[in-house]
Design a protein around this motif. Structure first.
Motif, mmCIF file in Angstrom:
data_model
loop_
_atom_site.group_PDB
_atom_site.id
_atom_site.type_symbol
_atom_site.label_atom_id
_atom_site.label_comp_id
_atom_site.label_asym_id
_atom_site.label_seq_id
_atom_site.Cartn_x
_atom_site.Cartn_y
_atom_site.Cartn_z
ATOM 1 N N SER A 1 15.896 35.164 7.528
ATOM 2 C CA SER A 1 16.944 36.130 7.404
ATOM 3 C C SER A 1 16.414 37.388 6.985
ATOM 4 O O SER A 1 17.215 38.577 7.006
ATOM 5 N N TYR B 1 21.766 29.818 -7.263
ATOM 6 C CA TYR B 1 22.888 30.206 -7.079
ATOM 7 C C TYR B 1 23.421 30.208 -5.509
ATOM 8 O O TYR B 1 24.022 29.969 -4.944
ATOM 9 N N PRO C 1 22.698 35.217 5.963
ATOM 10 C CA PRO C 1 23.739 35.214 6.540
ATOM 11 C C PRO C 1 24.737 34.245 6.205
ATOM 12 O O PRO C 1 26.140 34.631 6.726
ATOM 13 N N ARG D 1 25.976 27.544 -3.014
ATOM 14 C CA ARG D 1 26.682 28.147 -2.124
ATOM 15 C C ARG D 1 26.546 27.625 -0.635
ATOM 16 O O ARG D 1 27.441 27.870 0.205
ATOM 17 N N GLN E 1 28.651 37.607 -2.530
ATOM 18 C CA GLN E 1 27.712 36.483 -3.046
ATOM 19 C C GLN E 1 26.430 37.120 -2.690
ATOM 20 O O GLN E 1 25.376 36.746 -3.695
ATOM 21 N N LYS F 1 31.531 36.081 6.240
ATOM 22 C CA LYS F 1 30.049 35.903 5.846
ATOM 23 C C LYS F 1 29.306 37.057 6.514
ATOM 24 O O LYS F 1 29.692 37.648 7.456
ATOM 25 N N LEU G 1 26.080 33.909 3.243
ATOM 26 C CA LEU G 1 26.735 34.233 2.095
ATOM 27 C C LEU G 1 27.581 35.702 2.507
ATOM 28 O O LEU G 1 27.410 36.318 3.242
#
Lengths: 304, 269
Positions: free
Chosen positions: B99, B10, A89, B14, A95, A128, A91
């Protein structure tokens, strides 16, 4: 070439089968539609194919491989979105895809942009994933499935929660994927929508595969027709062809004929048949809408 | 497996989580060094700390805090790493479950064992890196405070030995954290159980030792306590060192084997 073959696949939850003895075969190039009510077993079947759940019985053969170690390697040739599209969530779209590009070891960095272009998500910038609309999420889910250039894609309810425009967009994307040679297994509980893209169908109900047919067979079964019940079908056919010039018909049995043209000439048809020595017992319009057909297939067991 | 870890690196870059952990680590190291230093200057506390048997001993005559003192203070308070390990593990191992992105990762042919080990290995690597950063921060702030200090009499070797043993305990905490993420797959449950694991045994042993002083020996079985016990490693008996290291190893291996076995059979929602 067979992409997927399941044999007597069964999954039991709490003593009740969620998927019950399902055997199906998906050939290369198929857009195979799984149709069924909520809870019919569509997602459970897909979860077993994708290894998210282990079958209690039966076997899966993927790209000709059925050995557990080899089948996992064969899964490298497929991609799937099970239930709703899930991404990280925090990104952005790019990405998220970059994450999966690295994870899947795809050397070509351009695949991320190509996938975003394919689904029309190149302009989402820094937005996002958690702030995406359902349509955007579904499109990004499709982008992810195409990222590694798969041979086989599984899409679980890809039009769920979409507005009509979103549904049209997703349908077009699925058709484009098919045109690229990707074999697709997708599920829906809306037959009319599925019928716009699918080439084969499997009807699931209470975990059982109750009907399996091609798009042509579905069209045939749903075709509207004028049903004629006569004493001598062969004689009636001669009258239809020679006197009325009707050629688009099907002789169902010795007493029934179905006409697929000239519905508006029922009076003329009955007159000519009687005049030609054929006794006409009944004449009525038959045929299902897709919804009616779906209800009929599920049939008496609807409320079981 | 390298690709899985590369992708996780990666993703971590972020996010904010890892930078917040590093920021807190820096803040704690700076506060620890400079609060003691300020106390010395203000005369509130005229004695600088020393590490004795893994405890910070405040009753030693000293007027400065150097890099050498900083290194010992870092080792004595290294048990704080178990709380820095938690966010690392959560970001790496829990995020795919919370997620539901785990579905994208397991449906395309990654074996569950590879998936599990990639998370564990990366969490362990990061944790060791963070431990190095932590001790480096203490040394840095000690140097800034009062210079390099006295490293003679094998202090450097002792620091390395203690650090080495504590690395094992940190790896074991990673193993437990990853186990909880993969088995329970719910952030709240995993966090709650992990924190309970760090606190409850010490509390129980502490209470028991009031009535039964020999119960303190059970500290050797408590992973959180082992951090502090091994900070005083140079004064420990060889048998105790071996016992502690074996227990640390068991805490590393058993949750990994159990977690992997459970995850191999788990249904992914």
């Amino acid at each position: 070439m067979t992409v997927l073959k399941t044999q007597n696949l069964t999954k039991i939850y709490g003593g009740k089968p969620a998927v019950d003895d399902v055997s199906l075969t998906i050939e290369k190039g198929d857009i195979y539609g799984l149709i069924g009510q909520n809870g019919a077993g569509k997602t459970t079947l897909m979860r077993m194919i994708t290894s998210l759940a282990a079958p209690d019985n039966g076997s899966i053969q993927l790209f000709g491989e059925s050995d557990p170690a080899k089948i996992n390697a064969a899964r490298r040739r497929m991609s799937a979105t099970i239930e709703s599209p899930a991404m990280y969530p925090g990104l952005t779209a790019a990405q998220n895809l970059e994450f999966y590009r690295k994870q899947r070891g795809i050397p070509d960095k351009a695949v991320v942009n190509n996938a975003l272009e394919f689904v029309g998500l190149t302009d989402t910038g820094n937005k996002k994933f958690k702030n995406f609309s359902m349509g955007m999420k579904q499109r990004l889910g499709l982008a992810l499935t195409t990222l590694s250039n798969p041979d086989f894609v599984i899409l679980d309810e890809p039009i769920n929660g979409l507005d009509p425009m979103g549904i049209v967009e997703i349908r077009k994307l699925i058709q484009t994927m098919s045109e690229k040679g990707i074999t697709i297994l997708l599920s829906s509980h809306i037959l009319t929508e599925l019928s716009l893209v699918a080439t084969k169908y499997a009807f699931l109900h209470h975990g059982k595969l109750i009907k399996n047919l091609t798009h042509e067979q579905l069209q045939e079964e749903c075709k509207r027709a004028l049903s004629l019940v006569v004493n001598d079908a062969q004689k009636a056919c001669v009258v239809l062809e020679t006197t009325l010039g009707i050629h688009n018909y099907k002789q169902v049995n010795n007493n029934e004929i179905r006409l697929y043209e000239q519905f508006d000439k029922s009076e003329e048809i009955s007159y000519q048949l009687i005049h030609g020595g054929v006794r006409l017992a009944a004449m009525q319009e038959v045929g299902d809408t897709l919804e009616d057909y779906y209800k009929n297939v599920i049939g008496g067991s609807y409320n079981v | 497996m390298f690709n899985l870890m590369r992708a996780d690196a990666y993703r971590m870059q972020r996010g904010k989580g890892i930078y917040i952990v590093l920021g807190i680590m820096l803040l704690i190291a700076a506060l620890t060094i400079f609060v003691f230093r300020s106390a010395l200057i203000m005369g509130v506390q005229t004695e600088a700390p020393e590490i004795v048997d893994g405890e910070i001993n405040l009753f030693v005559q000293q007027e400065v805090i150097t890099a050498a003192d900083g290194a010992q203070m870092a080792l004595a308070s290294m048990d704080i790493m178990m709380y820095f390990i938690l966010p690392i593990v959560l970001i790496l191992a829990m995020a795919p479950f919370s997620s539901s992105a785990v579905k994208n990762e397991l449906t395309i042919g990654f074996s569950r064992a590879k998936f599990y080990f990639s998370k564990l290995l990366f969490a362990c690597t990061l944790s060791v890196l963070f431990m190095v950063v932590n001790i480096a921060l203490y040394i840095l702030f000690g140097t800034v405070s009062d210079g390099w200090g006295y490293w003679g009499s094998g202090l450097g070797i002792e620091v390395l030995q203690i650090f080495g043993s504590q690395v094992l305990f940190a790896l074991a905490f990673n193993s437990i954290g990853v186990f909880m993420c993969f088995v329970f797959r719910k952030s709240g449950v995993a966090i709650g159980l992990y924190i309970a694991f760090t606190l409850v045994p010490q509390m129980v042993i502490g209470l028991l030792s009031i009535a039964f002083p020999e119960a303190l020996r059970a500290m050797y079985f408590d992973l959180a306590s082992l951090f502090g016990i091994f900070a005083g490693m140079p004064t420990m008996q060889s048998a105790d060192i071996i016992q502690g290291l074996l227990i640390g190893l068991a805490w590393l291996v058993v949750p990994t084997v159990a977690g992997l076995a459970i995850f191999q059979r788990a249904e992914i929602k």
